[in-house]
Scaffold this active site. Structure first.
Site, mmCIF file in Angstrom:
data_model
loop_
_atom_site.group_PDB
_atom_site.id
_atom_site.type_symbol
_atom_site.label_atom_id
_atom_site.label_comp_id
_atom_site.label_asym_id
_atom_site.label_seq_id
_atom_site.Cartn_x
_atom_site.Cartn_y
_atom_site.Cartn_z
ATOM 1 C CB THR A 29 -6.314 27.732 36.365
ATOM 2 O OG1 THR A 29 -5.635 26.532 37.160
ATOM 3 C CG2 THR A 29 -6.788 28.308 37.030
ATOM 4 C CG HIS A 53 0.488 22.584 41.173
ATOM 5 N ND1 HIS A 53 0.168 23.067 42.062
ATOM 6 C CD2 HIS A 53 -0.437 23.825 40.494
ATOM 7 C CE1 HIS A 53 -1.044 24.835 42.821
ATOM 8 N NE2 HIS A 53 -1.056 25.325 41.557
ATOM 9 C CG HIS A 84 -4.373 21.810 43.018
ATOM 10 N ND1 HIS A 84 -3.372 22.260 41.893
ATOM 11 C CD2 HIS A 84 -4.710 23.332 43.256
ATOM 12 C CE1 HIS A 84 -3.491 23.036 41.162
ATOM 13 N NE2 HIS A 84 -4.206 23.577 41.714
ATOM 14 C CE LYS A 131 -3.725 33.240 40.750
ATOM 15 N NZ LYS A 131 -2.299 33.022 40.717
ATOM 16 N NE ARG A 142 -7.663 33.103 38.520
ATOM 17 C CZ ARG A 142 -7.293 32.065 39.307
ATOM 18 N NH1 ARG A 142 -5.784 31.411 38.375
ATOM 19 N NH2 ARG A 142 -6.289 31.951 39.939
ATOM 20 C CD GLN A 188 -15.017 29.507 45.933
ATOM 21 O OE1 GLN A 188 -14.872 29.082 45.358
ATOM 22 N NE2 GLN A 188 -14.727 28.557 47.484
ATOM 23 C CG ASP A 214 -6.401 30.715 48.587
ATOM 24 O OD1 ASP A 214 -6.979 30.189 49.005
ATOM 25 O OD2 ASP A 214 -6.224 30.546 46.998
ATOM 26 C CE LYS A 229 2.330 29.588 45.098
ATOM 27 N NZ LYS A 229 1.729 30.354 43.930
ATOM 28 C CE LYS A 248 4.898 28.351 41.346
ATOM 29 N NZ LYS A 248 3.762 28.577 39.580
ATOM 30 C CB THR A 249 11.861 24.162 40.654
ATOM 31 O OG1 THR A 249 11.485 23.212 39.463
ATOM 32 C CG2 THR A 249 11.239 22.103 41.979
#
Length: 424
Positions: free
Chosen positions: A40, A45, A48, A82, A86, A172, A193, A234, A237-238
């Site tokens: 994606t 990141h 993962h 989500k 998307r 999947q 998820d 989360k 994330k920054t």
């Protein structure tokens, strides 16, 4: 190594389809397992990282990991987690993302020996399927009620879900069936998820192999918890965005600092999640944290271990050196040009072409001081520092001796305002 026992100590077992059966299987043979990574973006990141490290743990225990890049499923979009549809990327963009992610995954697993890893792309078997064969050979095994009951679909019924994303679980599931058939893959792992998609894959394997209703196929599903922080935000994330594994997007220094600034309430949990330290050492670090929290030994160990795993020993050394200079009272002039790029990535920068430049003019031109009058006052008052040294010379000329590695001069105004001068 009892891999499930180790994962349990680390808090990494969220759900397992048949814990007892999986334990027996892992004890008696080398098990092939897979985890999927949809392209994606052009980099994975830190979110993962937990599944990558879990694959590596299984490999260290003697099992065989398959890292699956979703070149086909990335064209569709996973609705899991989500709230809205998307935006679909163009095929050439997804292919580029797939190639980059494949390269990243190859850094973290072992591709030698009897348990060597493989990186695969599901476009290789899904991309050539016709619509008719997809619907006739695979789709017929999925009941509509079964699909609607999956959380990833059910949560989107009110807000809306396209047939494209609705069909994602079928694709999947077919991955799991294909890998089970072609590679002998008996275990799929993923974040919590992914539970619905994983169990759908097990059901497809059962149906395609003619198993009885309710019968456990010769395959298993396993999920790990999604990583959350103690303050409810989360993980990964920054203010500046996501923490990427690509060093061009998130420098090793930024990566190291993100980890070393982990909340005290999270650091032991993250040591268990993200490092290969054994139980005894983690327990010792937990005692140290309770007895001497100000020493931040656990935080440093977390940052060292994970930065080294992701970026390597040299990048870790650089990140530590930058941190020591910036926060430990070190000499700025000891930094290399590469270290300055990392450590001062987000400070205001100004490029000059002249070999020499008067400090007064430079302070105004670079926006460090708002006017020449203020610049004079700043210099006289000792508020200006050049490469860490206070400068109170009004006629100071920035020259060769002020350039670090011939490329940068670091100017500080006051206690915390840094500016980077670059030379063209």
């Amino acid at each position: 190594m009892d891999i499930l026992k180790d994962l349990e100590f680390r808090g990494l077992i969220n759900q397992v389809t048949d814990r007892e059966g999986l334990q027996e299987l892992l004890n008696e043979k080398q098990v092939t397992m897979y985890c999927g990574f949809d392209p994606t973006g052009d980099s994975l990141h830190i979110g993962h990282l937990l599944t990558i490290i879990t694959l590596r743990r299984f490999q260290l225990a003697g099992h065989k990991p398959l890292a699956l890049v979703g070149g086909a499923t990335g064209l569709i979009g996973d609705p899991s987690g989500k709230k809205a549809e998307r935006t679909l990327n163009e095929e050439d963009v997804v292919k580029m993302y797939s190639d980059r992610i494949k390269g990243q995954l190859q850094k973290y697993l072992d591709f030698e020996g009897g348990d060597k890893a493989e990186v695969l792309n599901n476009y290789d078997w899904i991309g050539s399927m016709s619509v008719v064969s997809f619907l006739r050979d695979v789709g017929k095994h999925f009941g509509l009620n079964y699909m609607l009951a999956k959380e990833s679909v059910e949560s989107r019924i009110q807000s809306g879900i396209s047939f494209t994303e609705f069909s994602y679980q079928i694709l999947q599931s077919f991955d799991f069936y294909h890998l089970n058939k072609e590679k002998g893959c008996q275990l799929q792992i993923g974040g919590s998820d992914q539970w619905g998609n994983i169990t759908a894959g097990l059901e497809l394997i059962r149906r395609m192999k003619g198993g009885e209703e309710g019968e456990q196929p010769d395959a298993y599903g396993f999920t790990i918890p999604l990583v959350t922080k103690a303050d409810g935000t989360k993980f990964g994330k920054t203010e500046g965005g996501a923490i990427w594994l690509d060093p061009e997007k998130t420098s090793p220094y930024e990566f190291y600092q993100f980890l070393i600034n982990t909340d005290d309430r999270d650091v032991i949990k993250f040591l268990k999640y993200f490092t290969f330290l054994d139980n005894e050492e983690i327990n010792e670090l937990e005692k140290e944290l309770e007895a001497r929290p100000e020493e931040r030994k656990a935080h440093r160990r977390l940052a060292e271990e994970v930065t080294c795993f992701v970026h390597g020993e040299n990048a870790l050394t650089q990140a530590q050196h930058i941190s020591q200079v910036l926060f430990g009272g070190g000499d700025l002039k000891e930094l290399s040009a590469e270290e300055i790029k990392q450590g001062f990535k987000d400070v205001p920068a100004h490029v000059i072409e002249e070999k020499e430049k008067g400090l007064l003019d430079l302070l105004v031109e670079a926006g460090i001081s708002p006017s020449k009058r203020q610049a004079r006052e700043d210099i006289k008052n000792g508020a200006i520092y050049i490469n860490g040294d206070r400068c109170q010379e009004l006629d100071k000329v920035i020259g060769k001796e002020d350039k670090i590695d011939g490329a940068f001069t670091i100017i500080r105004r006051g206690k915390k305002k840094y500016f980077l001068i670059q030379y063209a």
